[in-house]
Design an enzyme around this catalytic site. Sequence first.
Site, PDB file in Angstrom:
ATOM      1  N   ALA A  62       3.107 -51.250 -19.753  1.00 43.36           N
ATOM      2  CA  ALA A  62       3.572 -49.934 -19.292  1.00 43.36           C
ATOM      3  C   ALA A  62       2.693 -49.483 -18.130  1.00 43.36           C
ATOM      4  O   ALA A  62       1.991 -48.474 -18.202  1.00 43.36           O
ATOM      5  CB  ALA A  62       3.522 -48.916 -20.436  1.00 43.36           C
ATOM      6  N   GLU A  79      -6.648 -49.539 -19.885  1.00 43.18           N
ATOM      7  CA  GLU A  79      -6.345 -48.816 -18.640  1.00 43.18           C
ATOM      8  C   GLU A  79      -7.304 -49.286 -17.551  1.00 43.18           C
ATOM      9  O   GLU A  79      -8.509 -49.329 -17.737  1.00 43.18           O
ATOM     10  CB  GLU A  79      -6.457 -47.296 -18.879  1.00 43.18           C
ATOM     11  CG  GLU A  79      -6.505 -46.426 -17.641  1.00 43.18           C
ATOM     12  CD  GLU A  79      -5.287 -46.550 -16.738  1.00 43.18           C
ATOM     13  OE1 GLU A  79      -4.154 -46.666 -17.261  1.00 43.18           O
ATOM     14  OE2 GLU A  79      -5.476 -46.546 -15.491  1.00 43.18           O
ATOM     15  N   ASP A 129      14.406 -41.123  -8.836  1.00 44.40           N
ATOM     16  CA  ASP A 129      13.291 -42.066  -8.744  1.00 44.40           C
ATOM     17  C   ASP A 129      13.316 -42.870  -7.441  1.00 44.40           C
ATOM     18  O   ASP A 129      12.266 -43.202  -6.895  1.00 44.40           O
ATOM     19  CB  ASP A 129      13.314 -43.034  -9.935  1.00 44.40           C
ATOM     20  CG  ASP A 129      13.032 -42.321 -11.256  1.00 44.40           C
ATOM     21  OD1 ASP A 129      12.766 -41.096 -11.218  1.00 44.40           O
ATOM     22  OD2 ASP A 129      13.064 -42.976 -12.306  1.00 44.40           O
ATOM     23  N   HIS A 173       3.469 -12.310 -30.781  1.00 41.83           N
ATOM     24  CA  HIS A 173       2.334 -12.754 -31.567  1.00 41.83           C
ATOM     25  C   HIS A 173       2.821 -13.156 -32.944  1.00 41.83           C
ATOM     26  O   HIS A 173       3.659 -12.482 -33.512  1.00 41.83           O
ATOM     27  CB  HIS A 173       1.313 -11.617 -31.691  1.00 41.83           C
ATOM     28  CG  HIS A 173       0.116 -11.995 -32.505  1.00 41.83           C
ATOM     29  ND1 HIS A 173      -0.862 -12.832 -32.019  1.00 41.83           N
ATOM     30  CD2 HIS A 173      -0.242 -11.677 -33.769  1.00 41.83           C
ATOM     31  CE1 HIS A 173      -1.785 -13.004 -32.952  1.00 41.83           C
ATOM     32  NE2 HIS A 173      -1.436 -12.312 -34.023  1.00 41.83           N
ATOM     33  N   GLY A 227      22.043 -43.018 -17.992  1.00 45.05           N
ATOM     34  CA  GLY A 227      20.933 -43.650 -17.285  1.00 45.05           C
ATOM     35  C   GLY A 227      19.754 -43.949 -18.188  1.00 45.05           C
ATOM     36  O   GLY A 227      19.852 -43.907 -19.416  1.00 45.05           O
ATOM     37  N   GLY A 259      -0.971 -44.664 -18.972  1.00 43.50           N
ATOM     38  CA  GLY A 259      -0.161 -43.566 -18.452  1.00 43.50           C
ATOM     39  C   GLY A 259       0.659 -42.954 -19.567  1.00 43.50           C
ATOM     40  O   GLY A 259       0.474 -43.272 -20.750  1.00 43.50           O
ATOM     41  N   CYS A 286      17.111 -42.243 -18.711  1.00 43.35           N
ATOM     42  CA  CYS A 286      16.670 -41.085 -19.476  1.00 43.35           C
ATOM     43  C   CYS A 286      17.295 -41.067 -20.858  1.00 43.35           C
ATOM     44  O   CYS A 286      16.607 -40.959 -21.872  1.00 43.35           O
ATOM     45  CB  CYS A 286      17.013 -39.810 -18.724  1.00 43.35           C
ATOM     46  SG  CYS A 286      16.864 -38.310 -19.692  1.00 43.35           S
TER      47      CYS A 286
END
Lengths: 474, 454
Positions: A271, A205, A314, A446, A43, A184, A45
Amino acid sequence: MTVDQPLRVAVLGAGPGGYAAAFHAADLGMNVTLIDESPLPGGVCLFRGCIPSKALLHAAHLIEETREAAAWGINFAEPEIDLTALRGWKQRVVDRLTRGLGALSRQHSVRYLQGRGHFEDPNTIRVRTDGEVTDINFDYAIIATGSVPAIPAALRLNSPLVMDSTAALDLPDVPGSLLIVGGGYIGLELGSVYSALGSRVTVVEMTGGLLPGADRDLVEPLEKRLRSQFEAILLNTRVAELAEQDGRIRARLSAADIADPERDFDRVLVAVGRAPNTRNLGLEQTSIEVDSRGFIHVDHMRRTAEPTIFAIGDVAGEPMLAHKANHEGRVAAEAIAGQPAIFDPAGIPAVVFTDPELAWCGLTEGQARERGIPFEVSRFPWAASGRNITMGRTDGLTKLIIEPGTERILGIGIVGVGAGELMGEATLAIEMGTRVTDLHLTVHAHPTLAETLMEAGSLYFGHSPHYIARAPRP
Amino acid sequence: MPTDFRLPELGENITEADVVLVLVREGDTIAVDQPIATIETEKATVDVPSGVTGRITQIHIAAGQTVSPGAVIVTVDAAIGAEAAVSKLPAAPAAAVTATPPPLASPPAPAAEPSPPLAAPTPAPAAKPEPTEAVTVPASTPPAPAPATPAPPEGTAAAFAAPSVRTFSREIGVDIHAVQGSGPGGRIDIEDVKRHARELRATPVAGGIPPLPDFSQFGEVERQPLSRFRRTIARSTATTWSQIPLVTLFSTADSSAFEAIRRRYRDAASRAGGTLTDGVLLMKLVGAALKEFPQFNATLDLQREELILKQYVHIGLAVDTDRGLVVPVLRDVDKKTIVDLAADFRGISDRVKANALTLEEMRGASFTISSLETLGVSHFTPLVNWPEVAILGVGSNADLPSYEREELRVHKRIALSLSFDHRVIDGADGARFLRWLVNAIHEPAMLDIPEAAS
């Protein structure tokens, strides 16, 4: 249909939702056909979304790091970029993963059918492959046809210089200047790639901020860094018109006070968002209901108004994210198997793979305010993270959204290097109903960036060893 | 110094209560014993008095909410006038603590919208155009068909539980949003779900029954939330119905002799502040019967396979109120004179009317009398008030013809219905109890009543 015969399930679309649904349904003993136009599952992705963009972003981060390394006493020459080889590497990444999915289909005993599916009635999908027509009769179908880049009519120009995300991922060249319409995650990620490769990037934007929906305190460090890399970031600005002129694109920008509204670019990437891919599927042959934006109405099991047909990913609504589709695929398969599955995640992580990365899961501060949900916040700035400093960075923030009284963690937002990977712990914390105390009392390795989650937890109680923000809680 | 004041214990077996009214506001200064909130438990509506003195810095409850004993209800700064503890809450609205208290009847936050109508898929007309960009589907498209798995209420956050617990809950058919979490902060674990499921099994009204049809297809309906009283009655009667093999015997007693007793002790009763009714006399006789037949004044302990015989006689009186059934308890009925009982009965009736019964006054009954006399019912089949083993139903006390020495006469005759747990009491024993009671009503003088005059 008798009990002895396995249920026949047709899955339309083989992206991360469709293949997950198909594999799971097959594992549950159903007779599954997975239908997609591509020769292999994957797909958007895998073929033209998450995976190729992340490969390119990986390359982009490397380039940016070589530039920053000068400050650490390591000097690299400006990189020479072999676009053909870079494209080839990206393609090998994609091929490796999609071939793997093809093999997995066989291993899960899923029948993979290449072709374009169209519903003929609530129990039949007609699949056309190179003139050949196959009718697939099913007991249940799952629609997982995903989404396509949305291009507003005003910006639709029949020119290869105006690209959508799919075209931009093909990396046709490195334009001298690139206009990106839309601030975005897609625009910013691809902007980062092209900027690192050498393009002068301008982002336009329409709203007042980048990444609408994300909390502003998380966006701020990202925007600061992007402004230092990009040519310009224009907010509250629209692209009114695009026109091709002498092999370049002239854009007419529209904003309250813009000095030079006409600007020329070598390429443009549109986009502005994605639209669900629900057209030309024959949905009108069924009782399926589609809203004005093209999303299919589904219930909490992902069943459509047509009882034999489910929809996931989607096409079934926001957020349009691969992992949401994947989980929905599992839910739909189990629901078909008669299991009491519903889609009820406490949080779906969202990650923007820029540098720094921006990620969040569960409730955002903005949503909490909007909906009037009482909340408390604990913020740990990464300027106090040892690990962050060792990477030459001071930017970053880890933020917990906490339910007063119960101490339950309702949301986590992070901006910083590798924020996406930290979403694992963050999402698990939210999904498990973790309280701040639990996070605060869990030993974290850590020096790691994950420590910032523990420190944000400690800070809630006023006890962070590395950051003093307020008086300790009584 | 901020001090948390917690909801005190409310009595045995009371694990939660609904907040009806919050009587204080943040910033108020309160003293010990000052009421903080009105709450409704399974048994009564009571005010919660403060156990602390100081200025309220935070209120943790709101009307409609369910709280358990031990939950923090207010935080008080004991040092009055000192700097208030910094509230960490941002500007977002806190719990609904309003100056004007919400109306009493305000239901607990409705869990969900009524279910969407059941599926009636309309076949798409062939002429329906393929959805193209220009076509907009009206926003008010009908909702999806009713699901097999219950949907979580729209907009609710995921339950405070791990996904594995949520899944388990769905698998066993429990709505996790109804489960009370016992974990820190109220987190729900798998044991909480199991406990809730066990409780549900004992409460058929709340679960374990087939889904309801969509009544809106027949006409308009209105949904009303069950009050806590109603829920309690539903649970306890269902327990009785499902657990107790119940037998009911009927008889009728000539109550003419009551008249003489009433006349004789009326003034004494009235001096004591009571009214000597047939009900009071009957209660006294039942008290005596229970001393004679101790197995009627008992509880069956199946776990230990023992019969618990009560050495006291506390009689519950089922009273009809506008809030539902209430059962106040008169204590030591066997030890009290009819004059004392008349006074006690008057006092308790007044408090029932004023909705002022204390929890204490509704606990500990060992036998119950339910009267439908004033409603014109004759015999009926009362349900035992578990964990008691028997109940007496009192019906009409009307003039009825009967033969006395071959002569037709009219007597006041009282309809008696005795229900009992057959596991403890055999039919013949029930009959003996009832016969004893009928004889006692015929000849009340056989009781130790004259003492009452003193």
